[in-house]
Write an enzyme that holds these catalytic residues in place. Structure first.
Site, mmCIF file in Angstrom:
data_model
loop_
_atom_site.group_PDB
_atom_site.id
_atom_site.type_symbol
_atom_site.label_atom_id
_atom_site.label_comp_id
_atom_site.label_asym_id
_atom_site.label_seq_id
_atom_site.Cartn_x
_atom_site.Cartn_y
_atom_site.Cartn_z
ATOM 1 N N GLY A 525 43.061 43.874 38.829
ATOM 2 C CA GLY A 525 41.452 44.131 38.236
ATOM 3 C C GLY A 525 40.655 43.992 37.091
ATOM 4 N N HIS A 526 39.572 44.198 37.309
ATOM 5 C CA HIS A 526 38.940 43.850 35.770
ATOM 6 C C HIS A 526 39.119 44.794 34.635
ATOM 7 C CE1 HIS A 526 37.172 39.930 37.240
ATOM 8 N NE2 HIS A 526 36.678 40.668 38.145
ATOM 9 N N LEU A 527 38.789 46.578 35.074
ATOM 10 C CA LEU A 527 38.880 47.224 34.721
ATOM 11 C C LEU A 527 40.971 47.656 34.039
ATOM 12 C CD1 LEU A 527 37.493 49.645 33.861
ATOM 13 C CD2 LEU A 527 38.197 50.930 35.803
#
Length: 865
Positions: A525-527
């Site tokens: 994911g992005h985080l």
């Protein structure tokens, strides 16, 4: 009269045809949009997974070559291109500007992965003394690692040589094998297991039956004779696969390719072809097909190593794979060669060594070892021999155990990460290393048992255990739970960010957070990407983290060990040094690093910011973020952009005394309905049923008692705005409409004086799941309507929605949660749709507001729990 009748029949027939045509057009439009949306999400997930692989490679804890750099860069580029393409098809070409940004970024990446200087042709055979990590492209990762141990760390490994990737390509080219193999794969239904087995057998026979290039045969035999030296009879060798990427972190090729032991000179060439053919064994083929790895990108290198006359052998782990932060080394050992440990054919002895100074053996489990695996050079055979006298004796002396433990620590220190090491002790007592690779950690249960706590020596300190390592490392600090945007303003420097979901908007805290803990999220994911970029330890998917951790509580987060400890654990924090990067400075590393700077960093964080535009996308990650956000917006504008064809819908037979109309867009009914009405039991739309459960969960008790001021406010607004009068024809028509498929639902609702819409997609793939809720209207004055909006906002934010308030309306969003969670939140929206109508009329009365806040909170809590 007959003419009038025929004319009426014609008119009504035309209307029915138009009605049917409108519905089919609507269904076709929905299916096309949904199809593009799903394709975009699939490409988005693949792109993020590849970025995570590239970040792991940049840590430099395992060797890789240019084939890895090119394959990953090309693959991520392909997926980002698909993302852009699907977004423009979803939006009728609205975002062509993002395609131009893609081309510009790709143009800047190309020099890193396709340098102008042509690569020199590599040798067909390499002596192991010339092999190191920088030759992973030629020798394969397994042999490159073994050469590194021999030549850089100066530890004992068997003498030998490597038949390189260039040799493999020459072999395949001579017989035009790759083209024939490609044709066979393309002509086979590989989803059928029986066909896959037939394909595998046919390709392996084809390879074994093909001739080797003469100059390759000469090179192999010449290097074997160098091993032989002046001896009358040459040694037998172990021939081991070393395919490109076979032992890299994150891959599952280990053990899928063939190895041959005790190979004599006359069998060298045939054994080489058998190992090359093992590339097409069923498990290896299925893995490549499922992962989308191109067949031609996996070159089979083969290591030829002098056979070891092993008195004992086995495997040593530099850490316990079940509890990676324990200060112990774990050794499994048997009599003879280590093969029987690796394949599980013999119960090994177990030795556990503490890492103290001096090292101590703290645990021994000596098994009855009834057989040992032995190779007989003169006979040319390997077999399991029965053991008599030694079967109950330890296969290692205490001195050997400590010696192996020291070697394991030395290798871990060099590579910077825990290691899985195959070894043998020869007849003269010397230790020979046969293989070394990063240790695969085993995910552990979330809550430690009392016994585990005692074994760790920290009886009361383990708070939580489990999840996945999204970014490695260890950090300590005070817990700070973030649920909504306003919480970020008070986030402390060096705090431990604890949140329900790994949303991109929390990335703004990475320069202040010591570590990140989320209840849900993946490494792709992005985080997770941003956490790794900032070097912030991150532990994702740790259930109950918000309930178990308290604001201000000091904890130690061990992301590698999947554990959170109470307080500061100083002995763990001392281990928080970054691992040594073995690849740094090499041309291959610089190529990956250069390409990654244009692929991985995320700059676009806030979709509501004016900077969130195509021309501000500086990396492929920015493009995926922008396209994902815009694709969700485009997908869920469907209900707004398409007029609900009331005459083509079915009226719901339900207990709620309002009119509810349903249009089946695709597969929202179990069975098609001919009449005007549809029963609830015939509806299979997952999100609609969840909403309906909330709508009907608690019977509505009627409008709240209104005081004089509230009543006069309503009367004034109704007079000023005729759209609020139920009898007037307007956009607020007094009906409620569902457009549904099995996984999709659009609800447009007018209940009393307020208007709300829900657009949602819910399936078993959390990356596709989304809820958008809009709420507006009301009959009271602006101040009361505004207070009601803030009242509803407070409830939604408590349950994880992201809410934007504008004037007297709100837009709430939720995305990327698993199906059960989304259904739970849709129930809340269904409840609020029914029970917050007309509350604006009492919003000036604080005591009534307090009463309804308490009642609604209690109802929602009971409903979702």
């Amino acid at each position: 009269m007959g003419r009038i009748s025929r004319l009426l029949d014609k008119v009504f027939s035309k209307r029915e045809t138009e009605k049917s045509s409108n519905v089919e057009e609507l269904r076709t439009a929905f299916k096309a949009r949904y199809h593009q949306f799903k394709l975009l999400l699939n490409a988005n997930n693949k792109a993020l997974e590849i970025m995570a692989e590239m970040e792991e490679a940049l840590r430099g804890t395992w060797p890789f070559g240019m084939s890895f750099v090119r394959a990953r860069s090309t693959s991520v580029s392909t997926n980002v291109f698909q993302i852009v393409k699907h977004l423009n098809e979803l939006s009728s070409g609205k975002y062509e500007a993002i395609h131009e940004r893609f081309k510009e970024i790709q143009k800047r990446i190309n020099p890193f992965i396709y340098p102008k200087t042509a690569n020199k042709e590599g040798p067909l055979v390499l002596p192991l003394r010339d092999v190191g990590r920088d030759l992973a492209d030629q020798a394969g990762s397994k042999m490159a690692n073994l050469g590194e141990i021999r030549n850089r760390i100066q530890l004992q490994v068997p003498d030998g040589f490597v038949i390189t990737a260039q040799a493999y390509h020459r072999f395949m080219e001579l017989n035009d094998l790759q083209a024939e193999i490609d044709n066979r794969i393309q002509a086979t239904d590989v989803d059928r297991v029986d066909k896959l087995y037939d394909l595998s057998a046919g390709i392996q026979q084809l390879i074994i039956g093909s001739s080797l290039p003469e100059h390759l045969e000469r090179n192999i035999l010449e290097n074997y004779r160098l091993l032989k030296g002046e001896a009358e009879k040459g040694p037998t060798v172990a021939m081991r696969s070393s395919a490109l990427g076979e032992d890299l972190a994150g891959t599952s090729f280990a053990g899928q390719y063939r190895s041959e032991l005790n190979v004599s000179e006359e069998n060298l060439l045939h054994s080489y072809k058998e190992i090359v053919a093992s590339k097409y064994g069923v498990p290896a083929m299925a893995y490549r097909l499922n992962r989308g790895i191109r067949d031609e990108d996996v070159a089979m290198c083969v290591g030829c190593l002098r056979m070891v006359d092993a008195a004992a052998g086995g495997v040593v782990y530099s850490r316990d794979p079940m509890r990676i932060r324990d200060d112990v080394i774990v050794i499994n050992s048997v009599w003879g060669l280590p093969k029987s440990v690796v394949d599980g054919s013999t119960n090994p002895d177990l030795f556990v060594v503490s890492r103290g100074d001096p090292m101590k053996i703290i645990r021994k489990e000596i098994e009855v070892k009834e057989q040992k695996f032995v190779c007989y050079a003169d006979e040319g055979v390997c077999r399991l021999d029965t053991i008599d006298e030694e079967r109950s004796l330890p296969s290692l002396s205490d001195e050997d155990v400590i010696g192996l433990a020291r070697l394991a620590v030395r290798l871990e220190d060099y590579y910077g990460v825990p290691q899985d090491i195959e070894w043998a002790i020869e007849a003269d007592g010397s230790i020979t290393l046969l293989q070394c690779r990063p240790l695969q950690k085993t995910e552990v249960q979330q809550k430690p048992t009392d016994q585990e706590k005692v074994e760790e020596g920290r009886t009361d300190s383990v708070l939580l255990r489990g999840g996945i390592t999204a970014s490695p490392g260890i950090a300590a600090g005070p817990v700070y739970v973030v649920k909504k945007d306003i919480d970020t303003f008070q986030f402390p420097e060096g705090g431990i960010l604890v949140t329900a979901q790994s949303l991109p908007r929390w990335a703004t805290l990475m320069n202040r957070a010591a570590a990140v803990v989320t209840e849900q999220g993946s490494i792709a994911g992005h985080l997770g990407n941003v956490a790794r970029e900032f070097g912030v330890p991150a532990l994702f998917g740790l259930k109950e983290a918000i309930d178990q951790l308290e604001n201000g509580q000091v904890v130690t987060v061990d992301a590698d060990g999947l554990t959170i400890y109470k307080g500061r654990v100083d002995d763990l924090l001392k281990r928080a040094e970054k691992p040594k990067n073995l690849m740094e400075g090499s041309p291959v590393f610089e190529a990956l690093n250069g390409a990654s700077r244009l692929i991985i960093p995320l700059n676009l964080l806030d979709p509501d910011a004016p900077e969130f535009r195509p021309d501000n996308c500086r990396t492929f990650h920015d493009i995926t973020r922008f396209c994902h956000e815009k694709s969700v917006n485009e997908m869920f504008k469907f209900g707004k952009e398409h007029h609900f064809p009331e005459r083509s819908s079915k009226q719901l037979l339900g207990k709620v005394p309002m009119q509810w109309w349903i249009l089946n867009l695709d597969d929202g009914f179990y069975e098609e309905v001919d009449g005007k009405y549809v029963k609830l039991e015939n509806i299979c739309s997952i999100p609609m049923l969840a909403l309906w459960e909330g709508i009907t969960a608690v019977p509505w008790a009627g409008p709240p008692p209104v005081d004089g001021k509230g009543f006069m406010s309503v009367m004034f607004q109704a007079t000023a705005n005729t759209a609020l009068v139920p009898g007037m024809r307007s956009q607020y028509a007094d009906r409620n409409y569902f457009m549904i498929s099995k996984n999709y639902c659009s609800l447009t609702s007018r209940l009393g004086f307020h208007f709300s819409t829900v657009e949602t997609l819910v399936s078993d793939r959390s990356s596709e799941n989304y809820i958008s809720f809009q709420y507006k209207g009301g009959a009271a004055d602006y101040k009361r309507k505004r207070r009601r909006i803030l009242f509803v906002t407070e409830i939604l934010e408590e349950y994880g929605f992201r809410v934007d308030v504008k004037e007297d309306s709100l837009i709430a969003r939720l995305e990327d949660y698993e199906e059960s969670f989304m259904k739970n939140r849709l129930k809340i929206l269904g409840y609020l749709t029914m029970h917050t109508r007309q509350l604006d009329m009492i919003m000036a009365n604080d005591s009534k507001v307090s009463y309804y806040r308490s009642k609604i909170s209690k109802d929602v809590h009971n409903m979702v729990n």
